[in-house]
Design a protein around this motif. Structure first.
Motif, PDB file in Angstrom:
ATOM      1  N   GLN A 183     -21.832 -10.756 -11.376  1.00 44.29           N
ATOM      2  CA  GLN A 183     -22.889  -9.537 -10.861  1.00 44.29           C
ATOM      3  C   GLN A 183     -24.501 -10.349 -10.468  1.00 44.29           C
ATOM      4  O   GLN A 183     -24.843  -9.436  -9.640  1.00 44.29           O
ATOM      5  CB  GLN A 183     -22.329  -8.132 -11.596  1.00 44.29           C
ATOM      6  N   VAL A 184     -24.184 -11.235 -11.459  1.00 40.29           N
ATOM      7  CA  VAL A 184     -25.749 -11.542 -11.457  1.00 40.29           C
ATOM      8  C   VAL A 184     -25.873 -13.213 -11.405  1.00 40.29           C
ATOM      9  O   VAL A 184     -25.173 -13.978 -12.375  1.00 40.29           O
ATOM     10  CB  VAL A 184     -27.050 -10.767 -12.841  1.00 40.29           C
ATOM     11  N   LYS A 185     -26.570 -13.464 -10.354  1.00 40.63           N
ATOM     12  CA  LYS A 185     -27.019 -14.945 -10.533  1.00 40.63           C
ATOM     13  C   LYS A 185     -28.107 -15.809 -10.912  1.00 40.63           C
ATOM     14  O   LYS A 185     -29.038 -15.340 -10.305  1.00 40.63           O
ATOM     15  CB  LYS A 185     -26.564 -15.754  -8.568  1.00 40.63           C
ATOM     16  N   VAL A 186     -28.593 -16.552 -11.836  1.00 42.24           N
ATOM     17  CA  VAL A 186     -29.672 -16.657 -12.214  1.00 42.24           C
ATOM     18  C   VAL A 186     -30.085 -18.131 -12.064  1.00 42.24           C
ATOM     19  O   VAL A 186     -28.793 -19.144 -12.238  1.00 42.24           O
ATOM     20  CB  VAL A 186     -29.978 -16.632 -14.003  1.00 42.24           C
ATOM     21  N   VAL A 187     -31.430 -18.886 -11.473  1.00 43.50           N
ATOM     22  CA  VAL A 187     -31.051 -19.784 -11.511  1.00 43.50           C
ATOM     23  C   VAL A 187     -32.185 -20.319 -11.887  1.00 43.50           C
ATOM     24  O   VAL A 187     -32.991 -20.138 -12.653  1.00 43.50           O
ATOM     25  CB  VAL A 187     -31.601 -19.861  -9.759  1.00 43.50           C
ATOM     26  N   PHE A 188     -31.767 -21.821 -12.771  1.00 45.86           N
ATOM     27  CA  PHE A 188     -33.099 -22.676 -13.707  1.00 45.86           C
ATOM     28  C   PHE A 188     -32.862 -23.802 -12.967  1.00 45.86           C
ATOM     29  O   PHE A 188     -32.847 -24.138 -11.847  1.00 45.86           O
ATOM     30  CB  PHE A 188     -32.448 -22.465 -14.812  1.00 45.86           C
ATOM     31  N   ASP A 189     -34.572 -24.328 -13.724  1.00 45.58           N
ATOM     32  CA  ASP A 189     -34.490 -25.872 -13.698  1.00 45.58           C
ATOM     33  C   ASP A 189     -33.223 -26.752 -13.559  1.00 45.58           C
ATOM     34  O   ASP A 189     -33.221 -28.167 -12.618  1.00 45.58           O
ATOM     35  CB  ASP A 189     -35.581 -26.453 -14.145  1.00 45.58           C
ATOM     36  N   PHE A 190     -32.162 -26.314 -14.058  1.00 44.02           N
ATOM     37  CA  PHE A 190     -31.529 -26.856 -14.485  1.00 44.02           C
ATOM     38  C   PHE A 190     -29.874 -26.338 -13.207  1.00 44.02           C
ATOM     39  O   PHE A 190     -28.763 -27.356 -13.910  1.00 44.02           O
ATOM     40  CB  PHE A 190     -30.450 -27.826 -16.131  1.00 44.02           C
ATOM     41  N   GLY A 191     -29.688 -26.068 -12.911  1.00 41.49           N
ATOM     42  CA  GLY A 191     -28.700 -25.216 -12.135  1.00 41.49           C
ATOM     43  C   GLY A 191     -28.737 -23.894 -12.374  1.00 41.49           C
ATOM     44  O   GLY A 191     -29.604 -22.942 -12.652  1.00 41.49           O
ATOM     45  N   VAL A 192     -26.998 -23.584 -12.456  1.00 45.35           N
ATOM     46  CA  VAL A 192     -26.836 -21.990 -11.667  1.00 45.35           C
ATOM     47  C   VAL A 192     -26.254 -21.620 -12.700  1.00 45.35           C
ATOM     48  O   VAL A 192     -25.304 -22.199 -13.025  1.00 45.35           O
ATOM     49  CB  VAL A 192     -26.534 -21.175 -10.570  1.00 45.35           C
ATOM     50  N   LEU A 193     -26.476 -20.289 -12.894  1.00 44.82           N
ATOM     51  CA  LEU A 193     -25.010 -19.299 -14.473  1.00 44.82           C
ATOM     52  C   LEU A 193     -25.419 -18.434 -13.259  1.00 44.82           C
ATOM     53  O   LEU A 193     -26.376 -17.217 -13.288  1.00 44.82           O
ATOM     54  CB  LEU A 193     -26.136 -19.476 -16.246  1.00 44.82           C
ATOM     55  N   TYR A 194     -23.429 -17.844 -13.830  1.00 44.49           N
ATOM     56  CA  TYR A 194     -23.549 -16.366 -13.337  1.00 44.49           C
ATOM     57  C   TYR A 194     -23.133 -15.216 -14.423  1.00 44.49           C
ATOM     58  O   TYR A 194     -22.320 -16.290 -14.869  1.00 44.49           O
ATOM     59  CB  TYR A 194     -22.301 -16.469 -12.710  1.00 44.49           C
ATOM     60  N   PHE A 195     -23.260 -14.545 -14.548  1.00 38.49           N
ATOM     61  CA  PHE A 195     -23.000 -13.951 -15.364  1.00 38.49           C
ATOM     62  C   PHE A 195     -22.881 -12.339 -15.142  1.00 38.49           C
ATOM     63  O   PHE A 195     -23.386 -11.584 -14.020  1.00 38.49           O
ATOM     64  CB  PHE A 195     -24.586 -13.063 -16.393  1.00 38.49           C
ATOM     65  N   CYS A 196     -21.674 -11.675 -15.725  1.00 36.97           N
ATOM     66  CA  CYS A 196     -21.475 -10.188 -15.842  1.00 36.97           C
ATOM     67  C   CYS A 196     -22.183  -9.242 -16.327  1.00 36.97           C
ATOM     68  O   CYS A 196     -23.421  -9.945 -16.632  1.00 36.97           O
ATOM     69  CB  CYS A 196     -20.433  -9.452 -16.363  1.00 36.97           C
TER      70      CYS A 196
END
Length: 71
Positions: free
Chosen positions: A28-41
């Motif tokens: 439900q949430v997309k988080v962008v970091f320097d190293f890439g993207v992570l997705y979280f419920c």
């Protein structure tokens, strides 16, 4: 203040099914970091909310479920 991600990210989460990087639930949430993207419920986004907000370069939370409280 965090950059709010819009256009391309809206298409990503609303048109496809993405699983949480912490479990098998729908992301439900997309988080962008320097190293890439992570997705979280919702559960994992809120569990790590403060850390995600501090360490990410952008967060896309279309449903407004992420709580940024300092725990």
């Amino acid at each position: 203040m965090k950059k709010t991600l819009e256009n391309d990210n809206q298409i990503t989460l609303t048109t496809g099914w993405f699983g949480c990087d912490g479990c098998i639930a729908r992301a439900q949430v997309k988080v962008v970091f320097d190293f890439g993207v992570l997705y979280f419920c919702g559960h994992h986004a809120n569990e790590f909310g403060y850390t995600l907000a501090m360490k990410s370069i952008g967060i896309y939370d279309p449903e407004g479920i992420l709580e940024y409280a300092d725990h």
